[in-house]
Design a protein around this motif. Structure first.
Motif, PDB file in Angstrom:
ATOM      1  N   ILE A 115      -8.346   5.437 -12.181  1.00  0.00           N
ATOM      2  CA  ILE A 115      -6.679   6.171 -12.023  1.00  0.00           C
ATOM      3  C   ILE A 115      -6.023   5.054 -11.187  1.00  0.00           C
ATOM      4  CG2 ILE A 115      -7.859   8.429 -12.008  1.00  0.00           C
ATOM      5  CD1 ILE A 115      -7.196   8.559  -8.960  1.00  0.00           C
ATOM      6  N   THR A 116      -4.921   4.887 -11.506  1.00  0.00           N
ATOM      7  CA  THR A 116      -4.037   3.958 -10.905  1.00  0.00           C
ATOM      8  C   THR A 116      -2.752   4.790 -10.533  1.00  0.00           C
ATOM      9  OG1 THR A 116      -4.569   2.108 -12.084  1.00  0.00           O
ATOM     10  CG2 THR A 116      -2.490   1.868 -11.202  1.00  0.00           C
ATOM     11  N   VAL A 117      -2.287   4.600  -8.988  1.00  0.00           N
ATOM     12  CA  VAL A 117      -1.184   5.284  -8.524  1.00  0.00           C
ATOM     13  C   VAL A 117      -0.172   4.214  -8.483  1.00  0.00           C
ATOM     14  CG1 VAL A 117      -0.496   6.585  -6.606  1.00  0.00           C
ATOM     15  CG2 VAL A 117      -2.590   6.900  -7.237  1.00  0.00           C
ATOM     16  N   SER A 118       0.953   4.261  -8.796  1.00  0.00           N
ATOM     17  CA  SER A 118       2.010   3.126  -8.585  1.00  0.00           C
ATOM     18  C   SER A 118       3.253   4.029  -8.209  1.00  0.00           C
ATOM     19  CB  SER A 118       2.299   2.542  -9.971  1.00  0.00           C
ATOM     20  OG  SER A 118       1.116   2.194 -10.768  1.00  0.00           O
ATOM     21  N   GLU A 119       3.952   2.979  -7.405  1.00  0.00           N
ATOM     22  CA  GLU A 119       5.513   3.442  -6.895  1.00  0.00           C
ATOM     23  C   GLU A 119       6.279   2.033  -7.063  1.00  0.00           C
ATOM     24  OE1 GLU A 119       9.011   4.083  -5.523  1.00  0.00           O
ATOM     25  OE2 GLU A 119       7.914   2.344  -4.495  1.00  0.00           O
ATOM     26  N   ASN A 120       7.027   2.233  -8.145  1.00  0.00           N
ATOM     27  CA  ASN A 120       7.755   0.877  -8.809  1.00  0.00           C
ATOM     28  C   ASN A 120       9.087   0.869  -8.437  1.00  0.00           C
ATOM     29  OD1 ASN A 120       5.361   0.220 -10.103  1.00  0.00           O
ATOM     30  ND2 ASN A 120       5.702   1.751 -11.704  1.00  0.00           N
ATOM     31  N   VAL A 122      10.902   1.690  -5.073  1.00  0.00           N
ATOM     32  CA  VAL A 122      11.013   1.012  -3.896  1.00  0.00           C
ATOM     33  C   VAL A 122       9.957   0.153  -3.594  1.00  0.00           C
ATOM     34  CG1 VAL A 122      11.567   1.472  -1.524  1.00  0.00           C
ATOM     35  CG2 VAL A 122      12.600   3.001  -3.176  1.00  0.00           C
ATOM     36  N   PHE A 123       8.806   0.148  -3.618  1.00  0.00           N
ATOM     37  CA  PHE A 123       7.543  -0.378  -3.070  1.00  0.00           C
ATOM     38  C   PHE A 123       7.330  -1.517  -3.908  1.00  0.00           C
ATOM     39  CE2 PHE A 123       8.293   2.743   0.197  1.00  0.00           C
ATOM     40  CZ  PHE A 123       7.140   2.760   0.905  1.00  0.00           C
ATOM     41  N   GLY A 124       7.159  -0.971  -5.192  1.00  0.00           N
ATOM     42  CA  GLY A 124       6.588  -2.040  -6.001  1.00  0.00           C
ATOM     43  C   GLY A 124       5.216  -2.089  -6.245  1.00  0.00           C
ATOM     44  N   ILE A 125       4.385  -1.404  -5.829  1.00  0.00           N
ATOM     45  CA  ILE A 125       2.937  -1.309  -5.578  1.00  0.00           C
ATOM     46  C   ILE A 125       2.137  -0.618  -6.172  1.00  0.00           C
ATOM     47  CG2 ILE A 125       3.303  -2.948  -3.281  1.00  0.00           C
ATOM     48  CD1 ILE A 125       2.770  -0.395  -1.686  1.00  0.00           C
ATOM     49  N   SER A 126       0.939  -0.919  -6.121  1.00  0.00           N
ATOM     50  CA  SER A 126       0.067   0.137  -6.887  1.00  0.00           C
ATOM     51  C   SER A 126      -1.410   0.140  -6.290  1.00  0.00           C
ATOM     52  CB  SER A 126       0.009  -0.081  -8.429  1.00  0.00           C
ATOM     53  OG  SER A 126      -0.601  -1.222  -9.023  1.00  0.00           O
ATOM     54  N   GLU A 127      -2.078   1.187  -6.603  1.00  0.00           N
ATOM     55  CA  GLU A 127      -3.582   0.999  -6.084  1.00  0.00           C
ATOM     56  C   GLU A 127      -4.472   1.802  -7.151  1.00  0.00           C
ATOM     57  OE1 GLU A 127      -7.087   0.361  -3.513  1.00  0.00           O
ATOM     58  OE2 GLU A 127      -5.131  -0.476  -3.804  1.00  0.00           O
ATOM     59  N   THR A 128      -5.819   0.887  -7.729  1.00  0.00           N
ATOM     60  CA  THR A 128      -6.550   1.762  -8.688  1.00  0.00           C
ATOM     61  C   THR A 128      -7.828   2.058  -7.900  1.00  0.00           C
ATOM     62  OG1 THR A 128      -5.562   0.208 -10.348  1.00  0.00           O
ATOM     63  CG2 THR A 128      -7.892   1.098 -10.738  1.00  0.00           C
ATOM     64  N   LEU A 129      -8.281   3.174  -8.280  1.00  0.00           N
ATOM     65  CA  LEU A 129      -9.605   3.709  -7.822  1.00  0.00           C
ATOM     66  C   LEU A 129     -10.539   4.402  -8.897  1.00  0.00           C
ATOM     67  CD1 LEU A 129      -7.938   5.862  -4.621  1.00  0.00           C
ATOM     68  CD2 LEU A 129      -9.113   3.580  -4.542  1.00  0.00           C
TER      69      LEU A 129
END
Length: 294
Positions: A115-120, A122-129
């Protein structure tokens, strides 16, 4: 309610089986099992928590914290995105507290998920778990997670242990199909090798003839390869037993013990071999070394 496994003293034996995973025990302190991304003064933390389900598989609660400097980043629920496999669904994100966002994942099968959580916006970052969904989980355990880093490969890993301080993980490894051991002991008339690889005629099968998984850096540095051909097939030999190529009537694999060092992000990397040099054979057994907790 954590995202990348467990650390701390209580983490030592919160382990399970041949698929390498750590389960977040409710009593275990943790500092590294969040998925944490920091870019300049922007901060995103992703936490996973197992939610008991009376019927069917357990759900997974996802909690995302967004900070701008030391202040909560509010009003971003519509800019958070989830990338999920087809056999998992999710509710819409909602802001439960300032800068805290939650969603609920519902799996339709067991196994490993990415699963990948992204905030594109404002932050433009993501995290995959990589959470694991199991058919049955002990009620005191948290969300099972795949161990991140260089521990898991396509090869055979087993005999998991973690040092009391959580800094090192140990596992035995062989680039072998474990199913080959089962196949070897099935009768010939049932498609197996009948317990003898050479009699009445040579038994061949990808599970006993081919290796699987790495035998070199970065995942498995210094692995003994004197029993493996350049094309990745087993030589079916043994230097320590004085047996030449294709003379073993057994299905005998090379097994080596590895340690891994815990990294700042909670993953385990920097593999190092712990083994005796049995004339380059390694341990000629699927059951290798293990760590005894003192």
């Amino acid at each position: 309610m954590r995202g990348k496994g467990i650390v701390g003293n209580a983490a030592v034996w919160c382990l399970s089986g041949a698929v390498l995973l750590l389960t977040g025990c409710d009593s275990a302190p943790s500092s590294s099992d969040d998925g944490v991304i920091v870019i300049d003064d922007l901060f995103m933390s992703v936490q996973l928590n197992r939610q008991d389900s009376i019927e069917g598989l357990d759900n997974i609660s996802v909690t995302v914290e967004l900070l701008r400097g030391s202040q909560p980043a509010t009003g971003l629920e519509n800019s958070l995105e989830l990338t999920l496999p087809a056999d998992m669904t999710a509710s819409d994100f909602s802001e439960t507290e300032d800068g805290i966002y939650q969603t609920l994942l519902t799996p339709s099968r067991t196994g490993e998920f990415e699963i990948t959580v992204s905030e594109n916006t404002v932050f433009g970052i993501s995290e995959t778990l990589h959470p694991l969904v199991l058919a049955d989980v002990y009620e005191d355990w948290g969300q099972p997670m795949m161990v991140e880093g260089l521990v898991n490969t396509e090869g055979y890993e087993d005999g998991i242990a973690i040092s009391p301080d959580g800094e090192y993980l140990f596992v035995q490894y062989s680039p072998a199909y474990f199913s080959g051991l089962i196949l070897f002991n099935f009768a010939r008339e049932d498609g197996g090798c009948g317990g003898d690889r050479l009699s009445p005629e040579r038994c061949t099968h990808p599970w006993i003839d081919n290796t699987i998984g790495p035998v070199s850096a970065p995942e498995r540095p210094d692995f003994y390869t004197t029993r493996i051909n350049d094309d990745g097939t087993w030589r079916h030999n043994s230097v320590s037993w004085g047996m030449g190529d294709d003379t073993l009537n057994l299905f005998s694999v090379s097994n080596v013990f590895y340690g891994f060092k815990r990294q700042f992000d909670g993953s385990y990397r920097e593999p190092f071999m712990i083994a005796f040099d049995d004339e380059g054979d390694g341990i000629s057994s699927p059951v290798g070394l293990s760590v005894l907790h003192d």
